[in-house]
Design a protein around this motif. Sequence first.
Motif, PDB file in Angstrom:
ATOM      1  N   LEU A   9      -5.367 -32.858   2.000  1.00 12.03           N
ATOM      2  CA  LEU A   9      -5.542 -31.752   2.941  1.00 12.03           C
ATOM      3  C   LEU A   9      -5.479 -30.435   2.180  1.00 12.03           C
ATOM      4  O   LEU A   9      -4.556 -30.207   1.395  1.00 12.03           O
ATOM      5  N   ALA A  10      -6.485 -29.579   2.368  1.00 13.16           N
ATOM      6  CA  ALA A  10      -6.532 -28.303   1.651  1.00 13.16           C
ATOM      7  C   ALA A  10      -7.018 -27.184   2.560  1.00 13.16           C
ATOM      8  O   ALA A  10      -7.782 -27.413   3.497  1.00 13.16           O
ATOM      9  N   VAL A  11      -6.560 -25.976   2.256  1.00 11.20           N
ATOM     10  CA  VAL A  11      -7.021 -24.766   2.931  1.00 11.20           C
ATOM     11  C   VAL A  11      -7.527 -23.805   1.863  1.00 11.20           C
ATOM     12  O   VAL A  11      -6.813 -23.511   0.898  1.00 11.20           O
ATOM     13  N   GLU A  12      -8.758 -23.339   2.019  1.00 11.02           N
ATOM     14  CA  GLU A  12      -9.363 -22.428   1.058  1.00 11.02           C
ATOM     15  C   GLU A  12      -9.813 -21.149   1.754  1.00 11.02           C
ATOM     16  O   GLU A  12     -10.309 -21.195   2.878  1.00 11.02           O
ATOM     17  N   GLY A  28     -10.234 -27.176   5.092  1.00 11.49           N
ATOM     18  CA  GLY A  28     -10.536 -26.030   5.933  1.00 11.49           C
ATOM     19  C   GLY A  28     -10.931 -24.849   5.062  1.00 11.49           C
ATOM     20  O   GLY A  28     -10.211 -24.521   4.121  1.00 11.49           O
ATOM     21  N   ARG A  29     -12.058 -24.212   5.364  1.00  9.92           N
ATOM     22  CA  ARG A  29     -12.544 -23.092   4.562  1.00  9.92           C
ATOM     23  C   ARG A  29     -12.768 -21.868   5.438  1.00  9.92           C
ATOM     24  O   ARG A  29     -13.374 -21.960   6.508  1.00  9.92           O
ATOM     25  N   ALA A  30     -12.293 -20.729   4.955  1.00 11.65           N
ATOM     26  CA  ALA A  30     -12.544 -19.443   5.600  1.00 11.65           C
ATOM     27  C   ALA A  30     -13.374 -18.584   4.655  1.00 11.65           C
ATOM     28  O   ALA A  30     -13.264 -18.707   3.435  1.00 11.65           O
ATOM     29  N   THR A  31     -14.177 -17.712   5.218  1.00 12.67           N
ATOM     30  CA  THR A  31     -15.046 -16.870   4.390  1.00 12.67           C
ATOM     31  C   THR A  31     -14.386 -15.562   3.998  1.00 12.67           C
ATOM     32  O   THR A  31     -14.987 -14.742   3.303  1.00 12.67           O
ATOM     33  N   ILE A  75     -13.808 -26.731   9.265  1.00  4.67           N
ATOM     34  CA  ILE A  75     -13.013 -27.856   8.781  1.00  4.67           C
ATOM     35  C   ILE A  75     -13.938 -29.068   8.659  1.00  4.67           C
ATOM     36  O   ILE A  75     -14.681 -29.374   9.598  1.00  4.67           O
ATOM     37  N   GLU A  76     -13.896 -29.720   7.502  1.00  2.40           N
ATOM     38  CA  GLU A  76     -14.727 -30.904   7.309  1.00  2.40           C
ATOM     39  C   GLU A  76     -13.932 -32.015   6.655  1.00  2.40           C
ATOM     40  O   GLU A  76     -12.958 -31.780   5.944  1.00  2.40           O
ATOM     41  N   ARG A  77     -14.363 -33.233   6.930  1.00  2.00           N
ATOM     42  CA  ARG A  77     -13.800 -34.409   6.278  1.00  2.00           C
ATOM     43  C   ARG A  77     -14.904 -35.073   5.470  1.00  2.00           C
ATOM     44  O   ARG A  77     -16.010 -35.293   5.976  1.00  2.00           O
TER      45      ARG A  77
END
Length: 297
Positions: free
Chosen positions: A98-101, A19-22, A35-37
């Motif tokens: 699983l990662a959050v950036e 999951g990536r936020a700007t 969110i991408e796989r």
Amino acid sequence: MTTAPDILCIGSVLWDVIGRATIAMRQGQDVPGRIERLPGGVAMNIAVALGRFGLSPSVLTAIGRDAEGDELLTACDALGVCTRHVYRADNLPTDRYLAVEGANGLIAAIADAHSLEAAGVNILRPLMQGPLGTTDSPYDGLIALDGNLTVALLEEIATNAAFARADLRVAPASPGKADRLLPFLRHPRAVLYVNLEEAGILCQLRFDSAAEAAKTLLRHGAARALVTDGANPACDASAAGLILAKPAAVPVARVTGAGDTFMAAHMAAETTGASREQALDRALAAAATFVSGVEPA
């Protein structure tokens, strides 16, 4: 692909869910994003990058005999990564990460590589019992190892006769697994690829620069060490001396996989006969391009 690949990548091949936020994030914050796989894992990331640099990589790993595993194998083939020698078992599910950036980097991540750990020495059979090599006729090419392997398996690789001629390139999967690389700290044929934090964990010290960390790794017995420090200068240290280079300043769009891209670009450069200075410059440039979010041509 031929039976003998250009480079073997041993370690994790799994599904990345990222999951990536700007915007910059803090712990516990709920923000919009994407969110991408996608196929991931350190060994897979390195293999994919090596393929972009014109090489033919093959992975040694464990992938489950489940729907996710079948899908992952198909994705690997589409990306030009040979999976002919992958170990598969009915009782092991396909691993996941699983990662959050955020704009301020990696916020949190969980690596579920339990199947890879459970598979153990089984993933090494093609190098120990053929067709890639045996203890009597060791594989003599490049091998990229990642720290998702267990300490016991890394120790096996460091001492087994089947790896006696290999050019070993070793990287931790994360700072939390950096100490798994200790079997290679005094290995005469191992090249360590670590960041500043990981170097500190290996040496049980705190460093202010990549050069300081790399020199200390040599004093601790490393044959060669490449240390990165984000936007600060990186260092390649060996008995031949120290090489320093500063990465280009770029906007950060993603971080997961940047270190793998650096390692792959460096290995690819050296296979073409690039000097140490050229190889470090190319690796930093490739990592900067990756971090900026620009897709390679």
